[in-house]
Scaffold this motif. Structure first.
Motif, short mmCIF file in Angstrom:
data_model
loop_
_atom_site.label_atom_id
_atom_site.label_comp_id
_atom_site.label_asym_id
_atom_site.label_seq_id
_atom_site.Cartn_x
_atom_site.Cartn_y
_atom_site.Cartn_z
N SER A 34 0.16 -16.37 -9.32
CA SER A 34 -0.30 -16.89 -10.61
C SER A 34 -1.40 -17.94 -10.45
CB SER A 34 0.88 -17.50 -11.38
OG SER A 34 1.27 -18.75 -10.83
N GLN A 35 -1.53 -18.48 -9.24
CA GLN A 35 -2.53 -19.52 -8.99
C GLN A 35 -3.85 -18.96 -8.47
OE1 GLN A 35 -1.70 -22.72 -10.00
NE2 GLN A 35 0.06 -21.50 -10.73
N ILE A 36 -3.90 -17.66 -8.19
CA ILE A 36 -5.14 -17.05 -7.69
C ILE A 36 -6.24 -17.18 -8.73
CG2 ILE A 36 -6.23 -14.88 -6.98
CD1 ILE A 36 -3.56 -13.98 -5.85
N GLU A 37 -7.38 -17.69 -8.32
CA GLU A 37 -8.53 -17.82 -9.22
C GLU A 37 -9.82 -17.57 -8.44
OE1 GLU A 37 -9.08 -22.64 -8.96
OE2 GLU A 37 -7.90 -21.82 -10.62
N SER A 38 -10.92 -17.59 -9.15
CA SER A 38 -12.20 -17.19 -8.56
C SER A 38 -12.65 -18.09 -7.42
CB SER A 38 -13.29 -17.15 -9.65
OG SER A 38 -13.40 -18.43 -10.29
N SER A 39 -12.16 -19.33 -7.37
CA SER A 39 -12.59 -20.25 -6.31
C SER A 39 -11.88 -19.96 -4.98
CB SER A 39 -12.30 -21.71 -6.73
OG SER A 39 -10.91 -21.91 -6.93
N TRP A 40 -10.84 -19.13 -5.02
CA TRP A 40 -10.11 -18.80 -3.79
C TRP A 40 -10.95 -17.88 -2.91
CZ3 TRP A 40 -4.20 -17.83 -3.44
CH2 TRP A 40 -3.50 -18.86 -4.09
N PRO A 41 -10.83 -18.02 -1.59
CA PRO A 41 -11.39 -16.99 -0.71
C PRO A 41 -10.63 -15.67 -0.93
CG PRO A 41 -10.85 -18.99 0.52
CD PRO A 41 -10.24 -19.14 -0.84
N ILE A 42 -11.35 -14.57 -0.92
CA ILE A 42 -10.71 -13.28 -1.14
C ILE A 42 -9.62 -13.03 -0.10
CG2 ILE A 42 -11.05 -10.78 -1.13
CD1 ILE A 42 -13.73 -11.18 -2.42
N ALA A 43 -9.88 -13.46 1.14
CA ALA A 43 -8.90 -13.25 2.22
C ALA A 43 -7.59 -13.95 1.91
CB ALA A 43 -9.46 -13.75 3.54
N LEU A 44 -7.66 -15.14 1.32
CA LEU A 44 -6.44 -15.87 0.98
C LEU A 44 -5.70 -15.17 -0.15
CD1 LEU A 44 -4.59 -18.30 1.33
CD2 LEU A 44 -6.09 -19.59 -0.24
N ALA A 45 -6.43 -14.69 -1.15
CA ALA A 45 -5.80 -13.97 -2.26
C ALA A 45 -5.10 -12.72 -1.75
CB ALA A 45 -6.84 -13.60 -3.31
N PHE A 46 -5.77 -12.04 -0.81
CA PHE A 46 -5.18 -10.84 -0.22
C PHE A 46 -3.90 -11.19 0.54
CE2 PHE A 46 -4.72 -8.11 3.53
CZ PHE A 46 -4.54 -6.88 2.91
N ALA A 47 -3.94 -12.27 1.30
CA ALA A 47 -2.78 -12.68 2.12
C ALA A 47 -1.58 -13.01 1.23
CB ALA A 47 -3.15 -13.88 2.99
N VAL A 48 -1.82 -13.73 0.14
CA VAL A 48 -0.74 -14.08 -0.79
C VAL A 48 -0.16 -12.82 -1.43
CG1 VAL A 48 -0.25 -15.20 -3.01
CG2 VAL A 48 -1.55 -16.42 -1.26
N THR A 49 -1.04 -11.91 -1.84
CA THR A 49 -0.59 -10.65 -2.44
C THR A 49 0.22 -9.83 -1.44
OG1 THR A 49 -2.56 -10.61 -3.86
CG2 THR A 49 -1.37 -8.53 -3.55
N PHE A 50 -0.26 -9.79 -0.21
CA PHE A 50 0.40 -9.03 0.85
C PHE A 50 1.81 -9.58 1.11
CE2 PHE A 50 1.07 -7.73 5.29
CZ PHE A 50 0.68 -6.40 5.24
#
Length: 491
Positions: free
Chosen positions: A380-396
């Motif tokens: 729920s905290q993923i936003e545009s300022s996040w690195p894509i790699a971090l968003a992917f890691a959290v999703t994974f």
């Protein structure tokens, strides 16, 4: 992980049954989701409007909720061998209807009927439960569920290429028809390759078909109560198609749908009461009792695990694209990132089952559901300022707990009451669809952030409810045909 407990490269005995069954499930999911990757081509050929396209997607899941209940009853009565073979054979018919459709109405009817194929998952749960001992049951059910579930991803990967290979504007028709041929052929292969139980074992059946037997009046009331959300979800689907929603059904048709749904509910309640009235009138011996709360809590756990998976997989590609479009991410790249959520099924479901076998069913389910809560809160905290790699890691990471939770749920389902495993698996599985419908409806009214937080909060509540489940231990009792009692080991 699995090498120490199961020989995955064996194709004899119980391992043959496992491989034949997950492949049957895999094919049923290829058929069930064969439209999704080809929907753009289908819409273009038949000149479908955006509303009609969305309707096709809704109709694909509409019948699956009651179908899982019905298939659970059938598998307990007739056995998984005959039920799975029949489902695959019959399921090929709406597949061919869909491939031959010339207008929206024909397409919609075929896709609605196709929802029955999505109930195939339930059958293998009973089959695997018959063949594997409790100490290996979790990982075996996890492999069955995880590898079979991959059929939806396989359809997305293979069918567009197959449609291109056939070529022309009707390439999608041939690709979809090919999945029907595959299901029809495998129905024959499955029938002549498996047996319901190991040689010398008894296949226990319910005394009466139509509803589960419970062992107290309090459980009877809980059973009826837990049936309500199944019909509420169907009502929600009808509402989505109504003049208030997508305006695909007229007001009279919508009212007729509501009446039909709740008439079916009334009949279901009648069957539940009728089947349980006679034996509840007499004292039930302690060894034959089981707490229905086991089923109810697993219903809720699957609602938040598989239900959230259904919802998140549907919205994740667009979420990633909208969130990171400033980076130049394409829709294809966003789809590939989002696909990691479903791909985790291959290892995470067996992982959840293995954890259950090794460390206990209740503890493993608790950890997985809590992991879902934390994972969705983080998403729920993923936003545009996040690195894509971090968003992917959290999703994974979140995906791992979701899929492992599914594995942990079905590591426990066959250990409640053997003769009703199909019906229990059907009800739990139907709750997964209820969760998908509910969470997607929430998404239509709120932001993705609130959507993820809603799932996280639901998971936290379910984690509390899991603390009231009883760890399977000792033995369950089933009555043999000669009246003697068989004791089945649970740990």
């Amino acid at each position: 992980m699995s090498a120490s407990t199961l020989d995955l490269f064996s194709f004899t005995g119980k391992m043959k049954i496992l491989h034949m069954s997950w492949l049957a499930f895999f094919i049923s999911f290829v058929v069930w989701f064969n439209h999704a990757p080809l929907m753009l081509a289908i819409a273009e050929t038949l000149k479908l409007s955006p509303a009609e396209t969305k309707t096709i997607l809704i109709l694909n899941v509409a019948l699956t909720i009651p179908a899982r209940i019905a298939i659970g009853i059938l598998v307990d009565k007739f056995g998984p061998k005959r039920t799975y073979s029949a489902l695959l054979a019959v399921g090929s018919v709406p597949c061919f209807m869909f491939a031959a459709a010339d207008n929206f109405e024909q397409l919609a009817l075929a896709r609605f009927l196709m929802g029955f194929v999505g109930a195939g998952f339930v059958i293998g749960i009973r089959m695997v439960g018959e063949w594997f001992p409790a100490r290996q049951l979790g990982i075996a059910e996890g492999i069955y569920g995880g590898w079979g579930n991959f059929g939806s991803a396989a359809a997305a990967i293979v069918l567009p290429s197959l449609a291109l290979a056939f070529g022309g504007e009707n390439g999608w028709r041939y690709a979809i028809a090919a999945t029907g041929v595959l299901a029809l052929l495998y129905s024959v292969v499955y029938f002549f390759s498996v047996s319901d139980t190991p040689k010398g074992s008894t296949y226990f059946k319910p005394k009466k078909a139509g509803a589960m037997e419970v062992t107290s009046y309090a459980d009877l009331a809980l059973y009826i109560l837990m049936s309500v959300p199944l019909y509420a979800a169907l009502t929600l689907l009808a509402w989505k198609l109504s003049p208030t929603g997508m305006k695909l059904l007229s007001e009279p048709a919508t009212i007729a749908a509501y009446v039909a749904i709740w008439t079916l509910f009334a009949y279901n309640v009648y069957k539940i009461v009728h089947i349980n009235a006679e034996h509840l009138a007499q004292p039930i011996e302690a060894i034959h009792r089981y707490p229905f709360k086991q089923v109810a809590i697993l219903d809720l756990a699957y609602l938040v695990t598989f239900g959230s998976e259904l919802a998140v997989v549907s919205m994740l590609p667009m979420f990633f694209h909208d969130t990171f479009k400033h980076t130049g991410i394409s829709t294809v790249q966003a789809g590939l990132l989002a696909s990691s959520f479903a791909f985790m099924n291959l290892v995470a479901r067996p992982g959840g089952g293995w954890l259950s076998d090794k460390y206990g069913r209740k503890l493993s389910l608790t950890i997985c559901v809590l992991g879902c809560a934390v994972g969705y809160a983080a998403m729920s905290q993923i936003e545009s300022s996040w690195p894509i790699a971090l968003a992917f890691a959290v999703t994974f990471l979140c995906s791992f707990f979701v899929q492992a939770g599914c594995g942990a749920v079905y590591a426990m389902v066959p250990l409640i009451k053997r003769r009703m495993t199909g019906q229990i698996a059907g009800m739990v599985g139907a709750y997964g669809n209820v969760g998908g419908v509910t969470f997607l409806t929430v998404l239509s009214f709120v932001t993705p952030e609130t959507f993820f937080l809603t799932i996280a909060a639901t998971a936290a509540v379910v984690a509390v409810s899991v603390q009231f489940i009883a760890e399977p231990a000792g033995h369950m009792a089933e009555v043999m045909e000669d009246g003697s009692v068989a004791m089945i080991e649970l740990n």
